[in-house]
Design a protein around this motif. Sequence first.
Motif, PDB file in Angstrom:
ATOM      1  N   ILE A  78     -36.426 -17.441   1.775  1.00  0.00           N
ATOM      2  CA  ILE A  78     -37.150 -17.904   0.579  1.00  0.00           C
ATOM      3  C   ILE A  78     -36.180 -18.338  -0.513  1.00  0.00           C
ATOM      4  O   ILE A  78     -36.418 -19.297  -1.250  1.00  0.00           O
ATOM      5  CB  ILE A  78     -38.088 -16.796   0.055  1.00  0.00           C
ATOM      6  CG1 ILE A  78     -39.147 -16.436   1.103  1.00  0.00           C
ATOM      7  CG2 ILE A  78     -38.729 -17.211  -1.264  1.00  0.00           C
ATOM      8  CD1 ILE A  78     -40.068 -17.563   1.479  1.00  0.00           C
ATOM      9  N   GLY A  79     -35.069 -17.629  -0.647  1.00  0.00           N
ATOM     10  CA  GLY A  79     -34.093 -17.966  -1.671  1.00  0.00           C
ATOM     11  C   GLY A  79     -34.576 -17.739  -3.084  1.00  0.00           C
ATOM     12  O   GLY A  79     -34.278 -18.526  -3.986  1.00  0.00           O
ATOM     13  N   ALA A  80     -35.310 -16.660  -3.305  1.00  0.00           N
ATOM     14  CA  ALA A  80     -35.849 -16.375  -4.643  1.00  0.00           C
ATOM     15  C   ALA A  80     -34.758 -15.870  -5.583  1.00  0.00           C
ATOM     16  O   ALA A  80     -33.775 -15.259  -5.156  1.00  0.00           O
ATOM     17  CB  ALA A  80     -36.960 -15.334  -4.541  1.00  0.00           C
ATOM     18  N   GLU A  81     -34.956 -16.126  -6.873  1.00  0.00           N
ATOM     19  CA  GLU A  81     -34.046 -15.589  -7.894  1.00  0.00           C
ATOM     20  C   GLU A  81     -34.357 -14.135  -8.209  1.00  0.00           C
ATOM     21  O   GLU A  81     -33.461 -13.343  -8.514  1.00  0.00           O
ATOM     22  CB  GLU A  81     -34.167 -16.398  -9.184  1.00  0.00           C
ATOM     23  CG  GLU A  81     -33.687 -17.817  -9.122  1.00  0.00           C
ATOM     24  CD  GLU A  81     -33.908 -18.498 -10.448  1.00  0.00           C
ATOM     25  OE1 GLU A  81     -33.300 -18.072 -11.455  1.00  0.00           O
ATOM     26  OE2 GLU A  81     -34.715 -19.444 -10.499  1.00  0.00           O
ATOM     27  N   LEU A  82     -35.645 -13.796  -8.197  1.00  0.00           N
ATOM     28  CA  LEU A  82     -36.069 -12.466  -8.644  1.00  0.00           C
ATOM     29  C   LEU A  82     -37.219 -11.972  -7.775  1.00  0.00           C
ATOM     30  O   LEU A  82     -38.127 -12.737  -7.435  1.00  0.00           O
ATOM     31  CB  LEU A  82     -36.543 -12.528 -10.106  1.00  0.00           C
ATOM     32  CG  LEU A  82     -37.066 -11.217 -10.717  1.00  0.00           C
ATOM     33  CD1 LEU A  82     -35.912 -10.247 -10.966  1.00  0.00           C
ATOM     34  CD2 LEU A  82     -37.827 -11.486 -12.009  1.00  0.00           C
ATOM     35  N   GLY A  83     -37.168 -10.699  -7.426  1.00  0.00           N
ATOM     36  CA  GLY A  83     -38.288 -10.062  -6.757  1.00  0.00           C
ATOM     37  C   GLY A  83     -39.084  -9.245  -7.758  1.00  0.00           C
ATOM     38  O   GLY A  83     -38.513  -8.562  -8.612  1.00  0.00           O
ATOM     39  N   VAL A  84     -40.418  -9.345  -7.670  1.00  0.00           N
ATOM     40  CA  VAL A  84     -41.314  -8.576  -8.539  1.00  0.00           C
ATOM     41  C   VAL A  84     -42.206  -7.719  -7.658  1.00  0.00           C
ATOM     42  O   VAL A  84     -42.837  -8.225  -6.732  1.00  0.00           O
ATOM     43  CB  VAL A  84     -42.177  -9.512  -9.414  1.00  0.00           C
ATOM     44  CG1 VAL A  84     -43.222  -8.706 -10.194  1.00  0.00           C
ATOM     45  CG2 VAL A  84     -41.299 -10.309 -10.373  1.00  0.00           C
ATOM     46  N   VAL A  85     -42.269  -6.429  -7.965  1.00  0.00           N
ATOM     47  CA  VAL A  85     -43.058  -5.494  -7.167  1.00  0.00           C
ATOM     48  C   VAL A  85     -44.102  -4.816  -8.040  1.00  0.00           C
ATOM     49  O   VAL A  85     -43.796  -4.335  -9.134  1.00  0.00           O
ATOM     50  CB  VAL A  85     -42.178  -4.395  -6.530  1.00  0.00           C
ATOM     51  CG1 VAL A  85     -43.010  -3.512  -5.610  1.00  0.00           C
ATOM     52  CG2 VAL A  85     -41.024  -4.999  -5.783  1.00  0.00           C
ATOM     53  N   VAL A  86     -45.338  -4.782  -7.523  1.00  0.00           N
ATOM     54  CA  VAL A  86     -46.399  -3.975  -8.137  1.00  0.00           C
ATOM     55  C   VAL A  86     -47.189  -3.341  -6.991  1.00  0.00           C
ATOM     56  O   VAL A  86     -47.937  -4.032  -6.293  1.00  0.00           O
ATOM     57  CB  VAL A  86     -47.348  -4.817  -9.017  1.00  0.00           C
ATOM     58  CG1 VAL A  86     -48.365  -3.891  -9.699  1.00  0.00           C
ATOM     59  CG2 VAL A  86     -46.585  -5.622 -10.040  1.00  0.00           C
ATOM     60  N   ALA A  87     -46.985  -2.063  -6.761  1.00  0.00           N
ATOM     61  CA  ALA A  87     -47.785  -1.309  -5.791  1.00  0.00           C
ATOM     62  C   ALA A  87     -47.794  -1.963  -4.404  1.00  0.00           C
ATOM     63  O   ALA A  87     -48.846  -2.168  -3.818  1.00  0.00           O
ATOM     64  CB  ALA A  87     -49.222  -1.147  -6.304  1.00  0.00           C
ATOM     65  N   TYR A  88     -46.606  -2.263  -3.887  1.00  0.00           N
ATOM     66  CA  TYR A  88     -46.529  -2.836  -2.541  1.00  0.00           C
ATOM     67  C   TYR A  88     -46.945  -1.818  -1.494  1.00  0.00           C
ATOM     68  O   TYR A  88     -47.676  -2.120  -0.559  1.00  0.00           O
ATOM     69  CB  TYR A  88     -45.117  -3.352  -2.272  1.00  0.00           C
ATOM     70  CG  TYR A  88     -44.850  -3.675  -0.819  1.00  0.00           C
ATOM     71  CD1 TYR A  88     -45.585  -4.661  -0.158  1.00  0.00           C
ATOM     72  CD2 TYR A  88     -43.879  -2.989  -0.101  1.00  0.00           C
ATOM     73  CE1 TYR A  88     -45.347  -4.955   1.174  1.00  0.00           C
ATOM     74  CE2 TYR A  88     -43.633  -3.279   1.233  1.00  0.00           C
ATOM     75  CZ  TYR A  88     -44.371  -4.256   1.868  1.00  0.00           C
ATOM     76  OH  TYR A  88     -44.146  -4.533   3.185  1.00  0.00           O
TER      77      TYR A  88
END
Length: 330
Positions: A78-88
Amino acid sequence: MVRIIFAGTPTAAVPTLAALIESSHEVVAVITRPPARAGRGRKLVPSPVAELAHTHGIPLIEAANMREDATCEAIAAIGAELGVVVAYGALIPQVVLDMPTRGWVNLHFSDLPRWRGAAPVQRAIMAGDARTASCIFQLEAGLDTGPVFSREEVIIGVETSDELLERMSVAGGAQMVALLDAMEAGTAASTPQDEGEDGAAITHAARLLPGEGFITFNGTCSQTDAHIRAFTSNPGAWTLLPEARRLKLGPVTHVDTQDLPVGCPPTAPSGTVHAARKAVYVACSDGWVALGQVAPAGKGWMDAPAWARGARLEPGTRLGASHQPEGEEK
């Protein structure tokens, strides 16, 4: 614009994903847990986060965890800059934490380091906390241990865990977008969690177990009320009728002594039931609560007075253990 990969599963994660989709940032992929069986037909149902991703045509990775090689490869691509997690719903391994250039941030519904873990909202209510907070912190290998970027205080009202979690999750979306805006502007800063001397400020919020929902009525009215609200609606609060029959409980109401009906004493042994025409009262250690909705075993929810009329309770009936009415031999 920050390129985001989002990880979340339940309804509580949806407002943040929706806010990110509507923001100036780009959600390039979503990770969620696989479809789960639900309903009477036990059909496989996509997670709420998956449904929102499908609606917006966002690439989706469905994985029970992020340890499998194929999942790791898909995330890396994916090459994302930032990962965001909410209740994975699962821990993120270090190899995946290191993939986005800015790392991962997590929206956690507690005032860290208080209530680290899976059930922070429920544990805060059960403990009688007057306030909590939504914190966004940098994910690291420890359980909810990373430095905090953003904290929004929340007053806990007379509400169930469902209601409080919904309120916090909706507000959390705007909180996350504000942090990403600050990151893009170069003004975001994080602060290490204040754990106190020898970790005294740390508490843990273990996942609720069904057996913990057992209500004995031995505590105070406030404790009993908080216990029930914490377990509403999942996994649910319950008590025992005579002969160990289960009774599911909805939220209760604390009753002032002056409002008790004629014939109801100011005090009684914990769990004692006094059924009046319009309300059903149960004694706690320091007074009485009025039952709200209840559900006997095998039946649906109903108002407590309707249940009591059908149950034909004996005088002196007590809830909370296999009590028999006072005066009867065991």
